[in-house]
Design a protein around this motif. Sequence first.
Motif, mmCIF file in Angstrom:
data_model
loop_
_atom_site.group_PDB
_atom_site.id
_atom_site.type_symbol
_atom_site.label_atom_id
_atom_site.label_comp_id
_atom_site.label_asym_id
_atom_site.label_seq_id
_atom_site.Cartn_x
_atom_site.Cartn_y
_atom_site.Cartn_z
ATOM 1 N N ILE A 155 -49.773 8.883 14.390
ATOM 2 C CA ILE A 155 -50.045 10.257 13.961
ATOM 3 C C ILE A 155 -51.067 10.265 12.828
ATOM 4 N N ALA A 156 -50.854 9.419 11.826
ATOM 5 C CA ALA A 156 -51.775 9.358 10.693
ATOM 6 C C ALA A 156 -53.163 8.910 11.132
ATOM 7 N N HIS A 157 -53.215 7.997 12.107
ATOM 8 C CA HIS A 157 -54.511 7.526 12.595
ATOM 9 C C HIS A 157 -55.279 8.643 13.290
ATOM 10 N N ALA A 158 -54.582 9.431 14.101
ATOM 11 C CA ALA A 158 -55.235 10.542 14.794
ATOM 12 C C ALA A 158 -55.742 11.586 13.797
ATOM 13 N N VAL A 159 -54.951 11.882 12.786
ATOM 14 C CA VAL A 159 -55.374 12.842 11.765
ATOM 15 C C VAL A 159 -56.586 12.306 11.009
ATOM 16 N N TRP A 160 -56.570 11.029 10.698
ATOM 17 C CA TRP A 160 -57.703 10.396 10.015
ATOM 18 C C TRP A 160 -58.969 10.473 10.862
ATOM 19 N N LEU A 161 -58.862 10.198 12.142
ATOM 20 C CA LEU A 161 -60.021 10.267 13.021
ATOM 21 C C LEU A 161 -60.636 11.662 13.014
ATOM 22 N N TYR A 162 -59.789 12.682 13.068
ATOM 23 C CA TYR A 162 -60.302 14.049 13.170
ATOM 24 C C TYR A 162 -61.015 14.485 11.900
ATOM 25 N N ARG A 218 -60.210 16.744 21.906
ATOM 26 C CA ARG A 218 -60.277 16.167 23.251
ATOM 27 C C ARG A 218 -60.848 14.748 23.221
ATOM 28 N N LEU A 219 -61.824 14.495 22.357
ATOM 29 C CA LEU A 219 -62.372 13.143 22.255
ATOM 30 C C LEU A 219 -61.340 12.174 21.685
ATOM 31 N N ILE A 220 -60.569 12.625 20.721
ATOM 32 C CA ILE A 220 -59.517 11.764 20.162
ATOM 33 C C ILE A 220 -58.450 11.488 21.219
ATOM 34 N N GLU A 221 -58.127 12.509 22.018
ATOM 35 C CA GLU A 221 -57.189 12.315 23.133
ATOM 36 C C GLU A 221 -57.691 11.211 24.058
ATOM 37 N N GLU A 222 -58.985 11.231 24.365
ATOM 38 C CA GLU A 222 -59.563 10.219 25.256
ATOM 39 C C GLU A 222 -59.557 8.836 24.614
ATOM 40 N N MET A 223 -59.849 8.771 23.308
ATOM 41 C CA MET A 223 -59.847 7.494 22.606
ATOM 42 C C MET A 223 -58.452 6.870 22.597
ATOM 43 N N LEU A 224 -57.428 7.689 22.423
ATOM 44 C CA LEU A 224 -56.065 7.169 22.434
ATOM 45 C C LEU A 224 -55.641 6.761 23.840
ATOM 46 N N LEU A 225 -56.089 7.513 24.835
ATOM 47 C CA LEU A 225 -55.763 7.176 26.216
ATOM 48 C C LEU A 225 -56.329 5.818 26.595
ATOM 49 N N GLU A 226 -57.516 5.485 26.090
ATOM 50 C CA GLU A 226 -58.134 4.195 26.375
ATOM 51 C C GLU A 226 -57.252 3.045 25.883
ATOM 52 N N ARG A 227 -56.423 3.341 24.872
ATOM 53 C CA ARG A 227 -55.491 2.339 24.353
ATOM 54 C C ARG A 227 -54.107 2.449 24.990
ATOM 55 N N GLY A 228 -54.007 3.264 26.025
ATOM 56 C CA GLY A 228 -52.750 3.394 26.728
ATOM 57 C C GLY A 228 -51.774 4.366 26.106
ATOM 58 N N VAL A 285 -51.228 11.342 24.966
ATOM 59 C CA VAL A 285 -50.910 12.454 24.071
ATOM 60 C C VAL A 285 -51.958 13.534 24.308
ATOM 61 N N SER A 286 -51.551 14.782 24.315
ATOM 62 C CA SER A 286 -52.481 15.869 24.615
ATOM 63 C C SER A 286 -53.291 16.256 23.382
ATOM 64 N N TYR A 287 -54.451 16.836 23.622
ATOM 65 C CA TYR A 287 -55.286 17.290 22.517
ATOM 66 C C TYR A 287 -54.593 18.380 21.704
ATOM 67 N N GLU A 288 -53.734 19.171 22.361
ATOM 68 C CA GLU A 288 -53.000 20.217 21.651
ATOM 69 C C GLU A 288 -51.994 19.611 20.668
ATOM 70 N N THR A 289 -51.376 18.511 21.052
ATOM 71 C CA THR A 289 -50.466 17.816 20.137
ATOM 72 C C THR A 289 -51.226 17.279 18.940
ATOM 73 N N ILE A 290 -52.406 16.736 19.173
ATOM 74 C CA ILE A 290 -53.229 16.233 18.068
ATOM 75 C C ILE A 290 -53.614 17.371 17.128
ATOM 76 N N ARG A 291 -53.924 18.528 17.695
ATOM 77 C CA ARG A 291 -54.249 19.701 16.866
ATOM 78 C C ARG A 291 -53.067 20.082 15.978
ATOM 79 N N LEU A 292 -51.876 20.065 16.544
ATOM 80 C CA LEU A 292 -50.680 20.405 15.772
ATOM 81 C C LEU A 292 -50.404 19.362 14.697
#
Length: 234
Positions: free
Chosen positions: A18-25, A33-43, A46-53
């Motif tokens: 969670i902290a990593h995704a917030v840091w990226l943004y 959506r790009l962060i969603e794709e970056m996390l998906l590449e690592r398996g 998580v949805s972009y809406e969850t990252i927004r929240l």
Amino acid sequence: MSTPAVSYKRHRLPGELIAHAVWLYFRFPLSFRLIEEMLLERGIIVSYETIRLWCLKFGARFARSLRRRPAKRGDIWHLDEVRIVIGGQPHWLWRAVDQDGYVLDEILQTRRNTKAAKRLLRRLLSRQGARPKRMVTDKLRSYGAVRSKLTSSIRHLSHKRLNNRAENSHLPLRKRERIMQKFRSPGGCQRFVSVFSAVRNLFVPAASIDNAVSRHVHRVRAFAQWTNATALTV
């Protein structure tokens, strides 16, 4: 009253992610959506809406934690304002930075007048706890009017070419504004810039750091402080 520690309870994914995704943004010009794709590449699914929240919930908390451990700021304040259109209505983001480019404070207001300048300067004097050696602004007369009432003992330099430090501080936000396709509301804009500037203050080396080794040391220390701020050590 102390601010409670950050808690990741009732979240499916670990706090480190969670902290990593917030840091990226907030650190890089990336969309959800790009962060969603970056996390998906690592398996990691998580949805972009969850990252927004996550950014809404934890961004301000991380920023408050970072501000509890402020670095020593410079004694020269550069003040400037930039126009931001939100919902078709013009607003002004009033910002103060020191000589190293660190953001001291910023307020989104609907006016570009003496009253708005006074609000910024009062907040600065209250939150910084010290007066600057000098204040640098552009030719806007509102700064001079406020300075004569509140800070007459501070040397005031008013010249457009002297205020490049403040004007350049608007550029990263302008880039993010384009990627976000403008801000949706004044409150959303103020919340974003508050976290965005706190993260930039931590990770971007001061203008006085001019060699690779010092920049590397700065970033290592910044990551350690970020880890403490995000409560990943507890």
